[in-house]
Write an enzyme that holds these catalytic residues in place. Structure first.
Site, PDB file in Angstrom:
ATOM      1  N   HIS A   1       1.186   5.003  -2.246  1.00  0.00           N
ATOM      2  CA  HIS A   1       0.634   5.883  -3.283  1.00  0.00           C
ATOM      3  C   HIS A   1       1.750   6.588  -4.040  1.00  0.00           C
ATOM      4  O   HIS A   1       2.650   7.160  -3.432  1.00  0.00           O
ATOM      5  CB  HIS A   1      -0.273   6.947  -2.661  1.00  0.00           C
ATOM      6  CG  HIS A   1      -1.531   6.414  -2.071  1.00  0.00           C
ATOM      7  ND1 HIS A   1      -2.733   6.438  -2.735  1.00  0.00           N
ATOM      8  CD2 HIS A   1      -1.794   5.815  -0.877  1.00  0.00           C
ATOM      9  CE1 HIS A   1      -3.679   5.915  -1.970  1.00  0.00           C
ATOM     10  NE2 HIS A   1      -3.136   5.519  -0.835  1.00  0.00           N
TER      11      HIS A   1
ATOM     12  N   HIS B   1       0.861  -1.203   0.000  1.00  0.00           N
ATOM     13  CA  HIS B   1       0.000   0.000   0.000  1.00  0.00           C
ATOM     14  C   HIS B   1       0.889   1.243   0.000  1.00  0.00           C
ATOM     15  O   HIS B   1       1.287   1.741   1.039  1.00  0.00           O
ATOM     16  CB  HIS B   1      -0.918  -0.017   1.232  1.00  0.00           C
ATOM     17  CG  HIS B   1      -1.986   1.047   1.223  1.00  0.00           C
ATOM     18  ND1 HIS B   1      -3.295   0.783   1.570  1.00  0.00           N
ATOM     19  CD2 HIS B   1      -1.952   2.366   0.928  1.00  0.00           C
ATOM     20  CE1 HIS B   1      -4.013   1.901   1.487  1.00  0.00           C
ATOM     21  NE2 HIS B   1      -3.201   2.890   1.113  1.00  0.00           N
TER      22      HIS B   1
ATOM     23  N   GLY C   1     -10.301   8.168  -1.329  1.00  0.00           N
ATOM     24  CA  GLY C   1     -10.931   9.490  -1.225  1.00  0.00           C
ATOM     25  C   GLY C   1     -11.985   9.472  -0.126  1.00  0.00           C
ATOM     26  O   GLY C   1     -12.130   8.477   0.582  1.00  0.00           O
TER      27      GLY C   1
ATOM     28  N   GLU D   1     -11.220   4.006   7.405  1.00  0.00           N
ATOM     29  CA  GLU D   1     -10.102   4.857   7.817  1.00  0.00           C
ATOM     30  C   GLU D   1     -10.654   6.081   8.554  1.00  0.00           C
ATOM     31  O   GLU D   1     -10.316   6.311   9.712  1.00  0.00           O
ATOM     32  CB  GLU D   1      -9.277   5.287   6.587  1.00  0.00           C
ATOM     33  CG  GLU D   1      -8.059   6.132   6.903  1.00  0.00           C
ATOM     34  CD  GLU D   1      -7.352   6.632   5.633  1.00  0.00           C
ATOM     35  OE1 GLU D   1      -7.928   6.490   4.529  1.00  0.00           O
ATOM     36  OE2 GLU D   1      -6.233   7.169   5.762  1.00  0.00           O
TER      37      GLU D   1
ATOM     38  N   ASP E   1       1.699   9.485  -5.657  1.00  0.00           N
ATOM     39  CA  ASP E   1       1.850  10.930  -5.455  1.00  0.00           C
ATOM     40  C   ASP E   1       2.235  11.311  -4.030  1.00  0.00           C
ATOM     41  O   ASP E   1       2.591  12.455  -3.788  1.00  0.00           O
ATOM     42  CB  ASP E   1       0.598  11.692  -5.908  1.00  0.00           C
ATOM     43  CG  ASP E   1      -0.682  11.102  -5.358  1.00  0.00           C
ATOM     44  OD1 ASP E   1      -0.703   9.897  -5.032  1.00  0.00           O
ATOM     45  OD2 ASP E   1      -1.667  11.835  -5.242  1.00  0.00           O
TER      46      ASP E   1
ATOM     47  N   HIS F   1      -9.940   1.200   0.045  1.00  0.00           N
ATOM     48  CA  HIS F   1      -9.790   1.991   1.266  1.00  0.00           C
ATOM     49  C   HIS F   1     -11.138   1.976   1.990  1.00  0.00           C
ATOM     50  O   HIS F   1     -12.161   2.340   1.395  1.00  0.00           O
ATOM     51  CB  HIS F   1      -9.453   3.442   0.937  1.00  0.00           C
ATOM     52  CG  HIS F   1      -8.027   3.692   0.549  1.00  0.00           C
ATOM     53  ND1 HIS F   1      -7.510   3.334  -0.657  1.00  0.00           N
ATOM     54  CD2 HIS F   1      -7.015   4.297   1.242  1.00  0.00           C
ATOM     55  CE1 HIS F   1      -6.228   3.705  -0.714  1.00  0.00           C
ATOM     56  NE2 HIS F   1      -5.900   4.286   0.426  1.00  0.00           N
TER      57      HIS F   1
ATOM     58  N   ASP G   1       1.623   3.680   3.196  1.00  0.00           N
ATOM     59  CA  ASP G   1       0.664   4.617   2.610  1.00  0.00           C
ATOM     60  C   ASP G   1       1.424   5.649   1.753  1.00  0.00           C
ATOM     61  O   ASP G   1       1.352   5.586   0.532  1.00  0.00           O
ATOM     62  CB  ASP G   1      -0.173   5.323   3.688  1.00  0.00           C
ATOM     63  CG  ASP G   1      -1.572   5.679   3.212  1.00  0.00           C
ATOM     64  OD1 ASP G   1      -1.981   5.175   2.163  1.00  0.00           O
ATOM     65  OD2 ASP G   1      -2.254   6.457   3.905  1.00  0.00           O
TER      66      ASP G   1
HETATM   67 ZN   LIG Z   1      -3.918   4.856   1.021  1.00  0.00          ZN
END
Ligand SMILES: [Zn+2]
Length: 344
Positions: free
Chosen positions: A21, A19, A184, A214, A23, A211, A292
């Site tokens: 990302h 996991h 998101g 969270e 960006d 996701h 993450d």
């Molecule tokens: Zn994430």
């Protein structure tokens, strides 16, 4: 064990990152260099200030908004094929230097299309960057998880899936698309909106994560299980409040992708000491320890393992088991080839 001994021990283990990302994992130095190239540096801004726009600082940041703000600056540079390819290569290089031998990188192609790249070109550039690094390091393997934004809705998610079908792992030597994810804001966009998209992802032969749980309660995880049929859940932190859900996750072998630093920074847990990770493991839930966003969270995967040892008193054997379990959760078709010391 001293912190130094913990660090050295963890550095002996091949790590799997499931996991991460795109960006949120870009080298600040690279973005600074691109900023200088495009703008001759921003007047009045020095590198340390610039870095703070990208990375969490415990002394300055404390809210979810502070966390999300870190994703704004990179976007002006990630709209171009060469930059995406370079960033993907460097991201693999940084992961490898930290001990990662299996990397699943997730990317939302739509936010990198503002200069006219197609969805497929964004994925192609990412594949190329990861693939080039992999060609130089035969003990490193990588795959791509495509993210649909929850806020774009379920129909856009289906369109996105159709756009990336030609980038699937099976059509390419080396790196390709292996999985699908939604990310998101959870609250206005419940899992049921994405039921058809996840069915399509399954038909396309992609593995599924989502996701969930969270920023919202365990009911969102229940819904994700019911409507999306994922093999893994991103975070799933609020499952710690629901013993029945923990039993269900354990029974069905559904992985939780646990990201400690991120969870405290975004407020998913108030205090790391209270993170449900030890209870997940006690309940028999499969867990993959992940970062993450290493840049945004100012962390690395080996640092997250150190943190788990520090916080929860995990033994060396516990940590080997956690690393092994993380690798076994991979979506890569060939599985995990990492070798771990025997369970003593
Ligand atoms: Zn994430």
């Amino acid at each position: 064990m001293t912190p130094q001994e913990r660090r050295e021990f963890i550095r002996t283990l091949p790590l799997a990152e499931l996991h991460r990302h795109f960006d949120g994992s870009i080298r600040p130095e690279t973005l600074w260099e691109l900023s200088e190239k495009y703008y001759s540096a921003v007047p009045g801004l020095d590198y340390e200030q610039f870095r703070h726009y990208l990375q969490w600082d415990d002394s300055l940041d404390n809210t979810l908004l502070d966390y999300l703000d870190k994703f704004h600056v990179p976007l002006q540079y990630t709209q171009f094929y060469d930059n995406i390819m370079r960033i993907a290569y460097e991201l693999a290089e940084d992961a490898y230097a930290d001990g990662v031998r299996l990397l699943e990188l997730r990317i939302n192609p739509l936010i990198h299309r503002r200069a006219g790249l197609s969805t497929r070109q964004v994925i192609h550039a990412t594949r190329k960057g990861l693939g080039r690094f992999g060609a130089q390091h035969p003990d490193f393997r990588a795959g791509i998880i495509v993210i649909a934004m929850r806020s774009h809705g379920g129909n856009m998610a289906r369109i996105l899936l159709r756009e990336v079908i030609g980038e699937k792992e099976e059509f390419h030597d080396g790196v390709g698309v292996i999985g699908f994810d939604i990310a998101g804001p959870e609250s206005p966009f419940p899992p049921i909106l994405f039921r058809d998209a996840y069915a399509l992802a399954g038909t396309m032969g992609l593995k599924k994560t989502a996701h969930a749980g969270e920023s919202e309660g365990p009911e969102r995880i229940w819904e994700a299980l019911e409507y999306l049929g994922p093999q893994r859940i991103g975070h799933g932190t609020s499952a710690g409040r629901d013993p029945e859900l923990m039993r269900r996750l354990a029974r069905d072998g559904i992985y939780l992708e646990v990201c400690l630093s991120s969870n405290v920074q975004t407020g998913a847990v108030a205090d790391l000491k209270d993170h449900p990770l030890p209870r997940f493991l006690e309940a028999g839930i499969k867990v993959a320890l992940c970062t993450d966003n290493p840049t945004v969270s100012s962390t690395t995967l080996s640092r997250e393992y150190e943190l788990a040892m520090e916080l929860f008193g995990f033994s060396e054997r516990d940590i080997v088991e956690l690393a092994r379990m993380s690798g076994q959760g991979t979506f890569l078709a060939a599985g995990c080839h990492c070798a771990y010391p025997d369970r003593a």
